[in-house]
Write a protein that holds these residues in place. Structure first.
Motif, PDB file in Angstrom:
ATOM      1  N   ILE A 169     -44.092  44.129 -47.737  1.00  0.00           N
ATOM      2  CA  ILE A 169     -44.478  42.921 -48.474  1.00  0.00           C
ATOM      3  C   ILE A 169     -44.928  41.836 -47.508  1.00  0.00           C
ATOM      4  O   ILE A 169     -45.929  41.138 -47.744  1.00  0.00           O
ATOM      5  N   PHE A 170     -44.211  41.685 -46.401  1.00  0.00           N
ATOM      6  CA  PHE A 170     -44.576  40.687 -45.385  1.00  0.00           C
ATOM      7  C   PHE A 170     -45.994  40.939 -44.889  1.00  0.00           C
ATOM      8  O   PHE A 170     -46.807  40.013 -44.779  1.00  0.00           O
ATOM      9  N   SER A 171     -46.300  42.195 -44.602  1.00  0.00           N
ATOM     10  CA  SER A 171     -47.639  42.551 -44.107  1.00  0.00           C
ATOM     11  C   SER A 171     -48.710  42.270 -45.153  1.00  0.00           C
ATOM     12  O   SER A 171     -49.805  41.797 -44.814  1.00  0.00           O
ATOM     13  N   MET A 172     -48.405  42.544 -46.412  1.00  0.00           N
ATOM     14  CA  MET A 172     -49.369  42.284 -47.481  1.00  0.00           C
ATOM     15  C   MET A 172     -49.595  40.786 -47.668  1.00  0.00           C
ATOM     16  O   MET A 172     -50.737  40.337 -47.880  1.00  0.00           O
ATOM     17  N   VAL A 173     -48.532  40.003 -47.563  1.00  0.00           N
ATOM     18  CA  VAL A 173     -48.670  38.548 -47.694  1.00  0.00           C
ATOM     19  C   VAL A 173     -49.516  37.993 -46.549  1.00  0.00           C
ATOM     20  O   VAL A 173     -50.261  37.023 -46.734  1.00  0.00           O
ATOM     21  N   LEU A 174     -49.423  38.610 -45.375  1.00  0.00           N
ATOM     22  CA  LEU A 174     -50.256  38.179 -44.252  1.00  0.00           C
ATOM     23  C   LEU A 174     -51.740  38.285 -44.605  1.00  0.00           C
ATOM     24  O   LEU A 174     -52.538  37.423 -44.212  1.00  0.00           O
ATOM     25  N   VAL A 175     -52.114  39.336 -45.338  1.00  0.00           N
ATOM     26  CA  VAL A 175     -53.510  39.484 -45.765  1.00  0.00           C
ATOM     27  C   VAL A 175     -53.894  38.318 -46.682  1.00  0.00           C
ATOM     28  O   VAL A 175     -54.961  37.705 -46.527  1.00  0.00           O
ATOM     29  N   PHE A 176     -53.022  38.008 -47.647  1.00  0.00           N
ATOM     30  CA  PHE A 176     -53.277  36.867 -48.538  1.00  0.00           C
ATOM     31  C   PHE A 176     -53.443  35.580 -47.737  1.00  0.00           C
ATOM     32  O   PHE A 176     -54.348  34.777 -48.001  1.00  0.00           O
ATOM     33  N   ASP A 177     -52.556  35.376 -46.755  1.00  0.00           N
ATOM     34  CA  ASP A 177     -52.596  34.141 -45.977  1.00  0.00           C
ATOM     35  C   ASP A 177     -53.859  34.040 -45.130  1.00  0.00           C
ATOM     36  O   ASP A 177     -54.384  32.944 -44.913  1.00  0.00           O
ATOM     37  N   ILE A 178     -54.350  35.180 -44.631  1.00  0.00           N
ATOM     38  CA  ILE A 178     -55.597  35.168 -43.852  1.00  0.00           C
ATOM     39  C   ILE A 178     -56.769  34.806 -44.759  1.00  0.00           C
ATOM     40  O   ILE A 178     -57.606  33.965 -44.406  1.00  0.00           O
ATOM     41  N   VAL A 179     -56.829  35.425 -45.937  1.00  0.00           N
ATOM     42  CA  VAL A 179     -57.922  35.152 -46.871  1.00  0.00           C
ATOM     43  C   VAL A 179     -57.904  33.691 -47.319  1.00  0.00           C
ATOM     44  O   VAL A 179     -58.955  33.065 -47.499  1.00  0.00           O
ATOM     45  N   ASP A 180     -56.696  33.118 -47.468  1.00  0.00           N
ATOM     46  CA  ASP A 180     -56.560  31.747 -47.976  1.00  0.00           C
ATOM     47  C   ASP A 180     -56.361  30.715 -46.868  1.00  0.00           C
ATOM     48  O   ASP A 180     -55.995  29.569 -47.156  1.00  0.00           O
ATOM     49  N   VAL A 181     -56.600  31.095 -45.618  1.00  0.00           N
ATOM     50  CA  VAL A 181     -56.255  30.221 -44.498  1.00  0.00           C
ATOM     51  C   VAL A 181     -56.967  28.868 -44.567  1.00  0.00           C
ATOM     52  O   VAL A 181     -56.410  27.837 -44.146  1.00  0.00           O
TER      53      VAL A 181
END
Length: 272
Positions: A169-181
């Motif tokens: 889940i942490f790794s998946m949230v990192l993708v969200f955070d990169i897209v929404d940076v």
């Protein structure tokens, strides 16, 4: 195509897609611990995710724009109400131990959404905290809750499953955070805001590698399928991390990335 897009947008905006991911993750936990014919927890997780995510996303909008709520939001509110009723129904199918666990994780969701302390923001806006609350909540709902309901005692294997789910889940949230940076408030202090996109990707790769290494420490892992399955999941998430950037469309993470648990759960269903 316009109609298809509207249906897809509603499917995502109403949290049905992320709820299906929760259902898939609960089902995978039950599969790996050989829990059969128990859909109450998975359905509770599905409807609870619809209610929880919609509450998180639309609570402020509903309170601040009472007279200007769009038609789609009204439908989502109605869907959330129906899901709440279904959530209560499946909640009462659970054991008392599971009920207590569910209440605890629901409380964490409220902390994430509502400001409980005077003159303080909700936990969602605390610097650097969001990703940990999301990870812990998903571990609780998709690992701890189904195993408590199945009366599986705490063990090394349970700990490893919880750890692996948190890393996933942490790794998946990192993708969200990169897209929404670029869109996230700078005060949120998300991981890519603090260390940059490239280091965030490397962190994600390291966490996924740690997830795979931890697979060798299971005490009841006597066959190759679990490792191969998790290798495919981690490989897929790693690909999403590699291609993630702030210019990706909203579907990149909100639809395609969140489809990963659903896809691999369907693979399990087919090969079982």
């Amino acid at each position: 195509m316009v109609i298809v897009k509207k249906i897809l947008d509603f499917y995502i905006n109403s949290s049905l897609h992320v709820a299906l991911s929760a259902f898939a993750l609960v089902s995978m936990t039950q599969y790996f611990f050989d829990v059969k014919d128990d859909f109450s927890v998975a359905l509770f997780a599905f409807f609870g995710t619809v209610v929880g995510y919609n509450f998180v996303k639309y609570d402020a909008i509903a309170r601040l724009n009472k007279t200007e709520i769009k038609k789609e939001l009204k439908i989502i509110v109605f869907l959330s109400f129906i899901s709440l009723l279904a959530c209560f129904y499946f909640f009462f199918q659970l054991s008392w131990e599971s009920k207590l666990s569910a209440v605890a994780f629901f409380g964490l969701t409220l902390l994430y959404t509502l400001p409980f302390f005077p003159n303080k923001q909700n936990a969602r806006n605390w610097k650097g905290v969001k990703i940990y609350i999301v990870g812990i909540t998903w571990v609780g709902v998709t690992v701890i809750l189904p195993l408590v309901e199945a009366e599986i005692p705490f063990s090394n294997d349970v700990f490893l499953m919880a750890l692996q789910r948190f890393l996933l889940i942490f790794s998946m949230v990192l993708v969200f955070d990169i897209v929404d940076v670029k869109e996230d408030d700078i005060h949120l202090q998300t991981v890519p805001q603090k260390i940059g996109v490239e280091l965030t990707k490397k962190l994600g790769y390291a966490l996924l590698l740690l997830l795979l290494i931890s697979e060798f420490f299971y005490t009841n892992n006597h066959h190759f399928l679990p490792f191969f399955f998790k290798l495919l999941v981690c490989g897929t998430i790693a690909i999403f991390l590699f291609f993630a950037n702030e210019n990706r469309s909203r579907y990149y993470a909100s639809f395609w990335l969140e489809s990963v648990p659903i896809l691999w759960w369907l693979v399990l269903v087919v090969i079982e």
